[in-house]
Design an enzyme around this catalytic site. Structure first.
Site, PDB file in Angstrom:
ATOM      1  N   TRP A   1       0.842  -1.211   0.000  1.00 56.83           N
ATOM      2  CA  TRP A   1       0.000   0.000   0.000  1.00 56.83           C
ATOM      3  C   TRP A   1       0.868   1.250   0.000  1.00 56.83           C
ATOM      4  O   TRP A   1       0.394   2.350  -0.253  1.00 56.83           O
ATOM      5  CB  TRP A   1      -0.937   0.004   1.215  1.00 56.83           C
ATOM      6  CG  TRP A   1      -0.275   0.204   2.569  1.00 56.83           C
ATOM      7  CD1 TRP A   1       0.891  -0.352   3.003  1.00 56.83           C
ATOM      8  CD2 TRP A   1      -0.732   1.028   3.653  1.00 56.83           C
ATOM      9  NE1 TRP A   1       1.176   0.050   4.293  1.00 56.83           N
ATOM     10  CE2 TRP A   1       0.192   0.892   4.719  1.00 56.83           C
ATOM     11  CE3 TRP A   1      -1.842   1.851   3.841  1.00 56.83           C
ATOM     12  CZ2 TRP A   1       0.048   1.559   5.939  1.00 56.83           C
ATOM     13  CZ3 TRP A   1      -1.980   2.509   5.058  1.00 56.83           C
ATOM     14  CH2 TRP A   1      -1.042   2.361   6.090  1.00 56.83           C
TER      15      TRP A   1
ATOM     16  N   GLU B   1       0.418  -3.178  12.626  1.00 60.39           N
ATOM     17  CA  GLU B   1       0.580  -4.630  12.457  1.00 60.39           C
ATOM     18  C   GLU B   1       0.957  -5.350  13.744  1.00 60.39           C
ATOM     19  O   GLU B   1       1.142  -6.563  13.735  1.00 60.39           O
ATOM     20  CB  GLU B   1       1.620  -4.884  11.364  1.00 60.39           C
ATOM     21  CG  GLU B   1       1.177  -4.323  10.023  1.00 60.39           C
ATOM     22  CD  GLU B   1       2.233  -4.438   8.941  1.00 60.39           C
ATOM     23  OE1 GLU B   1       3.405  -4.658   9.281  1.00 60.39           O
ATOM     24  OE2 GLU B   1       1.859  -4.297   7.761  1.00 60.39           O
TER      25      GLU B   1
ATOM     26  N   LYS C   1       2.010   0.380  16.256  1.00 60.67           N
ATOM     27  CA  LYS C   1       3.230   0.389  15.438  1.00 60.67           C
ATOM     28  C   LYS C   1       3.382   1.675  14.632  1.00 60.67           C
ATOM     29  O   LYS C   1       4.452   2.236  14.513  1.00 60.67           O
ATOM     30  CB  LYS C   1       3.199  -0.812  14.486  1.00 60.67           C
ATOM     31  CG  LYS C   1       4.437  -0.905  13.596  1.00 60.67           C
ATOM     32  CD  LYS C   1       4.384  -2.116  12.672  1.00 60.67           C
ATOM     33  CE  LYS C   1       5.645  -2.215  11.835  1.00 60.67           C
ATOM     34  NZ  LYS C   1       5.578  -3.268  10.822  1.00 60.67           N
ATOM     35  N   GLN C   2       2.288   2.136  14.024  1.00 55.86           N
ATOM     36  CA  GLN C   2       2.390   3.258  13.081  1.00 55.86           C
ATOM     37  C   GLN C   2       1.021   3.921  12.950  1.00 55.86           C
ATOM     38  O   GLN C   2       0.019   3.378  13.432  1.00 55.86           O
ATOM     39  CB  GLN C   2       2.836   2.737  11.730  1.00 55.86           C
ATOM     40  CG  GLN C   2       1.849   1.798  11.070  1.00 55.86           C
ATOM     41  CD  GLN C   2       2.475   0.966   9.950  1.00 55.86           C
ATOM     42  OE1 GLN C   2       2.994  -0.101  10.186  1.00 55.86           O
ATOM     43  NE2 GLN C   2       2.408   1.485   8.741  1.00 55.86           N
TER      44      GLN C   2
HETATM   45  C1  BGC Z   1       4.814  -1.535   7.563  1.00 55.46           C
HETATM   46  C2  BGC Z   1       3.843  -1.592   6.418  1.00 55.46           C
HETATM   47  C3  BGC Z   1       4.575  -1.307   5.128  1.00 55.46           C
HETATM   48  C4  BGC Z   1       5.752  -2.248   4.955  1.00 55.46           C
HETATM   49  C5  BGC Z   1       6.590  -1.926   3.732  1.00 55.46           C
HETATM   50  C6  BGC Z   1       5.945  -2.514   7.300  1.00 55.46           C
HETATM   51  O1  BGC Z   1       6.864  -2.439   8.326  1.00 55.46           O
HETATM   52  O2  BGC Z   1       4.181  -1.846   8.771  1.00 55.46           O
HETATM   53  O3  BGC Z   1       2.821  -0.638   6.612  1.00 55.46           O
HETATM   54  O4  BGC Z   1       3.705  -1.447   4.072  1.00 55.46           O
HETATM   55  O5  BGC Z   1       6.583  -2.157   6.083  1.00 55.46           O
HETATM   56  O6  BGC Z   1       7.104  -0.638   3.798  1.00 55.46           O
END
Ligand code: BGC
Length: 794
Positions: A362, A501, A613-614
């Site tokens: 994404w 996540e 996490k984000q």
């Molecule tokens: C993040 C994802 C992201 C992926 C690739 C992961 O650590 O949580 O949101 O898409 O890294 O950048």
């Protein structure tokens, strides 16, 4: 217009460089000296790429840690020697830039010392990687080496390397070797394997043709190279060595004081993805190039970069490091996409490193795409067309999991199939299942969001009718099958992973549900639009997709009943069902930590805690700023910000953008700096795997959506400017529906000029909307109240 510095030496006679790195420090990223420990990081940061091919900035002669890699977009392979459950990854193409320089018996290697100074520079303005050093030869003579490298933006199949050597006194016994090497297969990397080396007749001794192939996907790659050494402009024939998968050209000479020794290497790449005859086409292309002066390759490339910067440069007054960081971001974003290929997309680390195996997430649609939409719509269109072409794979994934419509892969390659690895080894050695490929479904709505944003910002009718609408319908159909209308009368989406996540298999993730709600509404709106404006196309689509006449109504109804987790009393979204009952952990107590907090706490405790996490709910605020009341934005940002660890590079820039729109410019600036340092200061410790392309796109968004507060209006653009006082001015171009605009933002004034195209409405803050026509410039001044802006001149 581009100004190239003329070298004092007469170019036509001596063949010396006409070029040198740009002087302006705000257009340069430099690495002085040589620190072996940083080498992998430098290889990523200083990579050259044009969206078709990208090469890491490895030292031409190598070093104990050099890991040269060239990646070709779409050339994926499955590494059969990888342990466990191999998934396709970008294959490493042969090292086309290998050069060895010997003076007497001694081979030049930086780790052996002997250099007096050494500098690498990316000239961001011209997209050229420079390397300059002086080196003391065994006989005491001083050799000056100046080299540059590029992946042509004017002619995407072309790579170019150029090295110039000079000395102040005679240095005997020089041996220069240039080779193209397929490299040693490493257990953790898929590599192209050598097939054959057909003859190449260019009338040039040092031209080579090499054919390679991927092991399992059987993609053919043809590489045509021509290396040429000139001494004061006179071409010197090489000694040739031809081995399987390897070509070596070498020259032996003495350096005479004052003479110029220049080595140029042109490389042309074609694959069976581009043409049925990659070898023939590569050879023809190289022959054509050899007829023109090599400097023309540099000129054309620099002109192409100049053009792209005209459409995308952000100028920041008042902070040089942020200025450079934003240019660095745009440099890598421009380098990442190829508007000429709609069957590939940009991987999480673009073509600059092997982390995430070149997989597409994404990251492209929600983090990078806005940059392309508002600066180079053809790149944005090509990226969205990749999603259109991979709809069949998304339909298969939905079907496999028992749903209708299209569920895009969480991680994909050129095919669009799900390629998320099944498990990973965590830092403590545990085997950890990766469930994102099974549960992280919001990507389908993220892509729909990008489709609509592109359509709104560009007005590209062909796209919405022929590709965009189909993506919207199929993703809406997926959401209509994904959830359940439950006893409470609400539509619930259970067992998902949201952007955060750390929490897996959760119910009613607010981000997923609101995105799905929006996807459903938007598809219904697209259906209405199509039926009204392009009824034939609507009929054709209804027939082909077997769309029921009542489906748009069902989508609207489900959207209305979507459970969002929003509590009107507190003004908070619950990130997912049960989140508010989890353990409260005070992040601040852990202070600055080198290890991610989820590793410190352990997986289980993290999952049972409120640690995020984000940007998750905060990401929603970012995407739907105008849909929520200002108090809702404020309350949710404050609540979730203190619980977010920024364990993903995607997070800080979004926090910067949201904080800026909340007028908290100090917090915004702090996050903005954090985002700016992800690659440039390697503040997450993993830049070695390639630049963080989404974070770079996020940086652009923090300026444009955050500090400038850009939003789309039905007939133009709105801005809610919040320029931090530390930044004296921000200037940037934008493209909206073919109209080119220039924007200047200062803490208390704002100017928008329309360069070309039609008229549009521009609204600043809550002020009166103004009509801007081509050639006109309007100036506003901040008034007394918040968001009050008054037009002062036009
Ligand atoms: C993040 C994802 C992201 C992926 C690739 C992961 O650590 O949580 O949101 O898409 O890294 O950048």
């Amino acid at each position: 217009m581009l100004v190239m510095k003329a070298h004092p030496v007469n170019t036509t006679q001596s063949g010396a460089f006409r070029f040198s790195p740009i002087d302006d420090p705000l257009w340069r990223i430099e690495e002085e000296g040589f620190n072996l420990a940083r080498e992998h990081e430098i290889e990523s940061l200083f990579a050259v790429s044009n969206g078709y091919v990208g090469s890491r900035a490895s030292l031409a002669e190598g070093s104990p840690l050099s890991n040269p890699a060239t990646f070709i977009a779409g050339v994926y392979d499955t590494n059969s020697s990888a342990q466990g459950d191999p998934v396709p990854e970008l294959a490493v193409a042969p090292d086309w830039m290998r050069l060895t320089l010997l003076a007497g018996e001694r081979e030049f290697r930086l780790e052996d010392g002997g250099y007096l100074w050494h500098r690498r520079t990316i000239d961001l303005r011209h997209g050229i990687l420079w390397r300059e050093f002086d080196y003391s030869a065994p006989n005491g003579g001083l050799i000056q080496v100046r080299a540059c490298r590029l992946a042509s933006l004017a002619d995407r199949h072309v790579l170019f390397q150029c090295v110039q050597i000079k000395a102040e006194s005679r240095v005997p016994g020089i041996h220069l070797r240039a080779s193209t090497e397929s490299g040693i297969e490493q257990p953790d990397q898929a590599r192209l394997i050598s097939e054959s080396c057909p003859p190449l007749d260019t009338g040039d001794d040092a031209a080579n043709l090499l054919e390679f192939c991927t092991r399992s996907t059987r993609i053919k790659v043809a590489i045509a190279t021509a290396g040429r050494l000139r001494i004061d402009g006179t071409v010197i024939p090489p000694n040739l060595e031809r081995l399987p998968g390897r070509r070596i050209e070498s020259w032996e000479f003495d350096i005479e004081a004052g003479k110029t020794y220049r080595f140029d290497r042109l490389v042309v790449i074609y694959t069976s993805r581009d043409t049925e005859q990659p070898t023939t086409v590569a050879a023809q292309h190289l022959r054509r190039l050899l007829r023109v002066d090599a400097d023309e390759v540099i000129d054309a490339h620099a002109r192409a970069w100049n053009e792209r910067w005209r459409e995308s440069d952000i100028e920041i007054e008042g902070d040089e490091s942020l200025q450079k960081a934003v240019r660095f971001a745009c440099y890598h974003l421009i380098s990442a996409a190829n508007p000429e290929d709609e069957r590939v997309s940009v991987g999480a680390r673009a073509l600059t490193g092997s982390a995430y195996k070149g997989h597409v997430f994404w990251d492209t649609e929600l983090f990078m795409l806005p940059f392309y939409i508002f600066t180079h719509p053809p790149s944005a269109r090509a990226l969205l067309m990749y999603r259109y072409h991979t709809l069949p794979a998304a339909r298969r994934k939905a079907q496999r999991l028992g749903y209708s419509g299209a569920l895009y892969a969480w991680e994909s390659t050129d095919t669009g199939e799900e390629v998320t690895p099944g498990y990973a080894v965590s830092p403590d050695g545990d085997i950890k299942p990766i469930l994102n490929g099974v549960w992280e479904h919001h990507i389908s709505a993220d892509i729909a969001y990008a489709v609509w944003q592109y359509w709104q910002a560009t007005g590209d009718e062909g796209f919405i009718q022929h590709a965009g609408a189909e993506i919207l319908f199929e993703t809406a159909r997926f959401w209509a099958s994904r959830g359940l209308l439950e006893d409470d009368g609400c539509y619930h989406i259970r067992e998902v992973i949201g952007p955060d996540e750390y929490h897996e298999g959760v119910d009613d993730n607010a981000f997923t549900n609101v995105m799905a709600q929006w996807n459903l509404e938007c598809a219904a709106e697209a259906a209405r639009l199509l039926a009204e404006r392009w009824p034939d196309r609507w009929q054709e689509l209804m027939h082909r997709l077997e769309l029921g006449a009542d489906e748009p109504e069902i989508w609207r109804d489900l959207a209305q009943r979507m459970y969002t987790g929003f509590n009107p009393e507190t003004g908070l979204f619950e990130q997912f069902k049960g989140y508010f009952d989890l353990e409260e952990i005070d992040i601040a107590e852990y202070g600055p930590h080198a290890m991610p907090l989820d590793v410190i706490l352990g997986r289980e405790r993290t999952q049972l805690s409120k640690i995020v996490k984000q940007a998750d709910v905060v990401m929603l605020l970012h995407l739907f700023w105008d849909r929520f009341a200002p108090e809702t934005c404020e309350a949710n940002f404050r609540y979730y910000e203190t619980r977010t660890t920024h364990g993903s590079s995607l997070s800080p820039s979004i926090h910067a953008a949201v904080a800026a729109r909340l007028r908290d410019t100090d917090t915004a600036l702090r996050y903005f700096r954090q985002a700016a340092e992800i690659d440039l200061a390697n503040n997450m410790g993993n830049a070695a795997g390639g630049v963080h392309a989404a974070a770079l796109g996020g940086l652009w968004q923090a300026v444009i959506f955050g500090f400038a507060g850009l939003r789309l209006l039905p007939d133009g653009l709105g801005f809610a400017p919040h320029c931090p006082p530390q930044l004296r001015a921000l200037r940037f171009p934008l493209i909206w529906r073919g109209i080119r605009l220039r924007v200047e933002l200062r803490p208390d004034t704002m100017e928008v000029a329309a360069e070309s195209g039609g008229a549009l409405t521009v609204q600043i803050g809550n002020g009166e909307p103004a009509r801007l026509t081509p050639g006109r410039r309007i100036r506003w001044k901040r008034g007394e109240g918040v968001e009050v802006w008054k037009e002062v001149s036009s």
